[in-house]
Design a protein around this motif. Structure first.
Motif, PDB file in Angstrom:
ATOM      1  N   HIS A 115      -5.835   7.494   4.081  1.00 58.29           N
ATOM      2  CA  HIS A 115      -7.230   7.653   3.663  1.00 58.29           C
ATOM      3  C   HIS A 115      -8.125   6.584   4.304  1.00 58.29           C
ATOM      4  N   ARG A 116      -7.706   5.325   4.249  1.00 58.02           N
ATOM      5  CA  ARG A 116      -8.505   4.240   4.828  1.00 58.02           C
ATOM      6  C   ARG A 116      -8.600   4.334   6.341  1.00 58.02           C
TER       7      ARG A 116
ATOM      8  N   GLU B 278      -5.188  -2.553   7.075  1.00 58.09           N
ATOM      9  CA  GLU B 278      -5.985  -3.778   7.026  1.00 58.09           C
ATOM     10  C   GLU B 278      -5.282  -4.941   7.736  1.00 58.09           C
TER      11      GLU B 278
ATOM     12  N   GLN C 165      -2.902   5.843   0.715  1.00 66.13           N
ATOM     13  CA  GLN C 165      -3.984   4.870   0.821  1.00 66.13           C
ATOM     14  C   GLN C 165      -4.246   4.499   2.278  1.00 66.13           C
TER      15      GLN C 165
ATOM     16  N   LYS D 258       0.833  -1.195   0.000  1.00 67.38           N
ATOM     17  CA  LYS D 258       0.000   0.000   0.000  1.00 67.38           C
ATOM     18  C   LYS D 258       0.872   1.250   0.000  1.00 67.38           C
TER      19      LYS D 258
ATOM     20  N   GLY E   3      -6.275   1.091   8.597  1.00 67.98           N
ATOM     21  CA  GLY E   3      -5.838   1.583   7.303  1.00 67.98           C
ATOM     22  C   GLY E   3      -4.928   0.599   6.582  1.00 67.98           C
TER      23      GLY E   3
ATOM     24  N   TRP F 218      -8.928   7.106   7.971  1.00 69.79           N
ATOM     25  CA  TRP F 218      -9.691   8.311   8.317  1.00 69.79           C
ATOM     26  C   TRP F 218      -8.873   9.253   9.190  1.00 69.79           C
TER      27      TRP F 218
END
Length: 90
Positions: free
Chosen positions: A56-57, A88, A53, A49, A86, A59
């Protein structure tokens, strides 16, 4: 847990005491050989990633997120959890 004493002998209170405890228990485990920003950058690379990214994921505000990745800011526990989402991570 034993409270730190200030020069006047009174126990350290408030937010700074919590920040010190958090840094000692959670961020200190990375040690000088692996600062937090290097660790999250490594996780980002392993996950394939890009920084934007993850931010953003998670927040997280863009400016604050890049400060975390650059090491100019230290994250709170909540921000570390947001970064985990973010990235994951399981």
């Amino acid at each position: 847990m034993e409270a730190e004493l200030l020069d006047d002998g009174s126990p350290e209170r408030g937010e700074q005491a919590l920040v010190n405890l958090f840094e000692e228990q959670y961020l200190g485990c990375f040690g000088p050989e692996m600062p937090f920003e290097a660790y999250i950058d490594q996780l980002c690379t392993q996950a394939g990633k890009k920084r934007w990214q993850v931010i953003h994921r998670a927040w997280i505000d863009r400016t604050y997120g890049y400060q975390l990745f650059n090491g100019t800011r230290r994250p709170s526990r909540d921000k570390v959890i947001q970064l985990a989402f973010g990235l994951e991570l399981d």
